[in-house]
Write a protein that holds these residues in place. Structure first.
Motif, PDB file in Angstrom:
ATOM      1  N   GLY A  56       0.780  -1.228   0.000  1.00 28.82           N
ATOM      2  CA  GLY A  56       0.000   0.000   0.000  1.00 28.82           C
ATOM      3  C   GLY A  56       0.812   1.278   0.000  1.00 28.82           C
ATOM      4  O   GLY A  56       0.285   2.345  -0.251  1.00 28.82           O
ATOM      5  N   GLY A  57       2.096   1.184   0.258  1.00 30.95           N
ATOM      6  CA  GLY A  57       2.932   2.378   0.318  1.00 30.95           C
ATOM      7  C   GLY A  57       3.452   2.768  -1.052  1.00 30.95           C
ATOM      8  O   GLY A  57       2.760   3.387  -1.856  1.00 30.95           O
ATOM      9  N   ALA A  58       4.681   2.399  -1.305  1.00 24.99           N
ATOM     10  CA  ALA A  58       5.332   2.772  -2.564  1.00 24.99           C
ATOM     11  C   ALA A  58       4.654   2.173  -3.791  1.00 24.99           C
ATOM     12  O   ALA A  58       4.784   2.697  -4.893  1.00 24.99           O
ATOM     13  CB  ALA A  58       6.802   2.359  -2.530  1.00 24.99           C
ATOM     14  N   ALA A  59       3.896   1.101  -3.620  1.00 24.93           N
ATOM     15  CA  ALA A  59       3.195   0.503  -4.761  1.00 24.93           C
ATOM     16  C   ALA A  59       2.233   1.486  -5.397  1.00 24.93           C
ATOM     17  O   ALA A  59       2.014   1.450  -6.604  1.00 24.93           O
ATOM     18  CB  ALA A  59       2.432  -0.752  -4.329  1.00 24.93           C
ATOM     19  N   LEU A  60       1.664   2.370  -4.598  1.00 24.34           N
ATOM     20  CA  LEU A  60       0.630   3.282  -5.099  1.00 24.34           C
ATOM     21  C   LEU A  60       0.880   4.759  -4.831  1.00 24.34           C
ATOM     22  O   LEU A  60       0.088   5.584  -5.278  1.00 24.34           O
ATOM     23  CB  LEU A  60      -0.725   2.908  -4.488  1.00 24.34           C
ATOM     24  N   SER A  61       1.927   5.112  -4.124  1.00 27.87           N
ATOM     25  CA  SER A  61       2.084   6.510  -3.708  1.00 27.87           C
ATOM     26  C   SER A  61       2.118   7.481  -4.880  1.00 27.87           C
ATOM     27  O   SER A  61       1.450   8.520  -4.852  1.00 27.87           O
ATOM     28  CB  SER A  61       3.317   6.681  -2.826  1.00 27.87           C
ATOM     29  N   VAL A  62       2.856   7.170  -5.920  1.00 26.85           N
ATOM     30  CA  VAL A  62       2.920   8.064  -7.085  1.00 26.85           C
ATOM     31  C   VAL A  62       1.587   8.052  -7.826  1.00 26.85           C
ATOM     32  O   VAL A  62       1.088   9.100  -8.233  1.00 26.85           O
ATOM     33  CB  VAL A  62       4.088   7.675  -8.018  1.00 26.85           C
ATOM     34  N   ALA A  63       0.989   6.888  -7.983  1.00 27.70           N
ATOM     35  CA  ALA A  63      -0.313   6.798  -8.665  1.00 27.70           C
ATOM     36  C   ALA A  63      -1.374   7.597  -7.921  1.00 27.70           C
ATOM     37  O   ALA A  63      -2.190   8.281  -8.537  1.00 27.70           O
ATOM     38  CB  ALA A  63      -0.737   5.339  -8.809  1.00 27.70           C
ATOM     39  N   ILE A  64      -1.361   7.552  -6.604  1.00 25.20           N
ATOM     40  CA  ILE A  64      -2.318   8.330  -5.810  1.00 25.20           C
ATOM     41  C   ILE A  64      -2.105   9.817  -6.068  1.00 25.20           C
ATOM     42  O   ILE A  64      -3.061  10.564  -6.261  1.00 25.20           O
ATOM     43  CB  ILE A  64      -2.196   7.994  -4.307  1.00 25.20           C
ATOM     44  N   GLY A  65      -0.851  10.246  -6.109  1.00 24.09           N
ATOM     45  CA  GLY A  65      -0.552  11.646  -6.354  1.00 24.09           C
ATOM     46  C   GLY A  65      -0.993  12.124  -7.729  1.00 24.09           C
ATOM     47  O   GLY A  65      -1.451  13.252  -7.893  1.00 24.09           O
ATOM     48  N   ILE A  66      -0.885  11.276  -8.728  1.00 23.92           N
ATOM     49  CA  ILE A  66      -1.219  11.668 -10.107  1.00 23.92           C
ATOM     50  C   ILE A  66      -2.679  11.391 -10.462  1.00 23.92           C
ATOM     51  O   ILE A  66      -3.339  12.213 -11.098  1.00 23.92           O
ATOM     52  CB  ILE A  66      -0.267  10.964 -11.099  1.00 23.92           C
ATOM     53  N   LEU A  67      -3.183  10.244 -10.022  1.00 20.60           N
ATOM     54  CA  LEU A  67      -4.539   9.834 -10.422  1.00 20.60           C
ATOM     55  C   LEU A  67      -5.609  10.156  -9.377  1.00 20.60           C
ATOM     56  O   LEU A  67      -6.793  10.188  -9.692  1.00 20.60           O
ATOM     57  CB  LEU A  67      -4.562   8.327 -10.709  1.00 20.60           C
ATOM     58  N   GLY A  68      -5.186  10.344  -8.138  1.00 20.37           N
ATOM     59  CA  GLY A  68      -6.129  10.601  -7.053  1.00 20.37           C
ATOM     60  C   GLY A  68      -6.399   9.347  -6.241  1.00 20.37           C
ATOM     61  O   GLY A  68      -6.477   8.242  -6.781  1.00 20.37           O
ATOM     62  N   TYR A  69      -6.560   9.534  -4.951  1.00 20.92           N
ATOM     63  CA  TYR A  69      -6.771   8.422  -4.020  1.00 20.92           C
ATOM     64  C   TYR A  69      -7.988   7.578  -4.398  1.00 20.92           C
ATOM     65  O   TYR A  69      -7.976   6.356  -4.279  1.00 20.92           O
ATOM     66  CB  TYR A  69      -6.920   8.972  -2.599  1.00 20.92           C
ATOM     67  N   ASN A  70      -9.043   8.229  -4.866  1.00 21.45           N
ATOM     68  CA  ASN A  70     -10.287   7.519  -5.175  1.00 21.45           C
ATOM     69  C   ASN A  70     -10.180   6.617  -6.402  1.00 21.45           C
ATOM     70  O   ASN A  70     -11.086   5.829  -6.650  1.00 21.45           O
ATOM     71  CB  ASN A  70     -11.436   8.510  -5.360  1.00 21.45           C
ATOM     72  N   ARG A  71      -9.103   6.695  -7.151  1.00 22.47           N
ATOM     73  CA  ARG A  71      -8.919   5.846  -8.338  1.00 22.47           C
ATOM     74  C   ARG A  71      -7.971   4.680  -8.085  1.00 22.47           C
ATOM     75  O   ARG A  71      -7.676   3.909  -8.985  1.00 22.47           O
ATOM     76  CB  ARG A  71      -8.369   6.677  -9.511  1.00 22.47           C
ATOM     77  N   CYS A  72      -7.465   4.565  -6.848  1.00 19.00           N
ATOM     78  CA  CYS A  72      -6.438   3.585  -6.507  1.00 19.00           C
ATOM     79  C   CYS A  72      -6.911   2.642  -5.403  1.00 19.00           C
ATOM     80  O   CYS A  72      -7.727   3.032  -4.573  1.00 19.00           O
ATOM     81  CB  CYS A  72      -5.173   4.303  -6.041  1.00 19.00           C
ATOM     82  N   ALA A  73      -6.374   1.422  -5.396  1.00 19.80           N
ATOM     83  CA  ALA A  73      -6.747   0.450  -4.372  1.00 19.80           C
ATOM     84  C   ALA A  73      -5.616  -0.534  -4.107  1.00 19.80           C
ATOM     85  O   ALA A  73      -4.974  -1.006  -5.042  1.00 19.80           O
ATOM     86  CB  ALA A  73      -7.990  -0.327  -4.798  1.00 19.80           C
ATOM     87  N   THR A  74      -5.399  -0.831  -2.851  1.00 14.94           N
ATOM     88  CA  THR A  74      -4.494  -1.912  -2.476  1.00 14.94           C
ATOM     89  C   THR A  74      -5.300  -3.200  -2.518  1.00 14.94           C
ATOM     90  O   THR A  74      -6.368  -3.278  -1.906  1.00 14.94           O
ATOM     91  CB  THR A  74      -3.921  -1.685  -1.066  1.00 14.94           C
ATOM     92  N   VAL A  75      -4.813  -4.187  -3.241  1.00 11.69           N
ATOM     93  CA  VAL A  75      -5.573  -5.432  -3.385  1.00 11.69           C
ATOM     94  C   VAL A  75      -4.933  -6.619  -2.667  1.00 11.69           C
ATOM     95  O   VAL A  75      -5.570  -7.665  -2.551  1.00 11.69           O
ATOM     96  CB  VAL A  75      -5.827  -5.773  -4.882  1.00 11.69           C
ATOM     97  N   ALA A  76      -3.709  -6.476  -2.175  1.00  7.25           N
ATOM     98  CA  ALA A  76      -3.080  -7.530  -1.376  1.00  7.25           C
ATOM     99  C   ALA A  76      -1.968  -6.922  -0.540  1.00  7.25           C
ATOM    100  O   ALA A  76      -0.949  -6.495  -1.070  1.00  7.25           O
ATOM    101  CB  ALA A  76      -2.531  -8.640  -2.273  1.00  7.25           C
TER     102      ALA A  76
END
Length: 122
Positions: A56-76
């Motif tokens: 949930g950290g580095a796997a999505l941190s950049v994507a959250i910043g660019i795409l927005g938190y509501n478009r991202c999800a940790t799945v495992a």
């Protein structure tokens, strides 16, 4: 055909599992987190997959910043297993960036790609 960009750790393993599962219905490209998220935002890719040690950290941190938190999800998350129903729910909600722990790549990517393919057929 769905287009997936891959960032984070163990990119080659993620790509291998995407290719095995999606066969000729998926185009997977390895990129950096930043470039991958930018491609999704620009419509040059449909989904982003990333992995890190926690899921949930580095796997999505950049994507959250660019795409927005509501478009991202940790799945495992680390120590966890993918839940097919939760993954399906996240795909149905319109999430476009997915994070997972490196230890869960082999079990998560096939479930996730199958769900993305199912959603793209609808």
């Amino acid at each position: 055909m769905i287009r997936i960009v891959i960032g984070g750790l163990q990119k080659d393993l993620i790509k291998k599992k995407v290719d095995e599962t999606g066969e000729d219905r998926v185009e997977a490209v390895i990129t950096s987190d930043f470039e991958g998220a930018k491609k999704v935002k620009a419509g040059q890719a449909d989904y982003y997959l990333g992995a890190c040690n926690s899921g949930g950290g580095a796997a999505l941190s950049v994507a959250i910043g660019i795409l927005g938190y509501n478009r991202c999800a940790t799945v495992a998350k680390a120590g966890g297993r993918p839940n097919p129903q939760e993954i399906e729910k996240r795909v149905q909600e319109g999430k476009i960036a997915f994070g997972m722990s490196v230890e869960a790549i082999e079990s998560t990517v096939p479930v996730l790609v199958q769900s993305l393919l199912k959603h793209s057929d609808q």
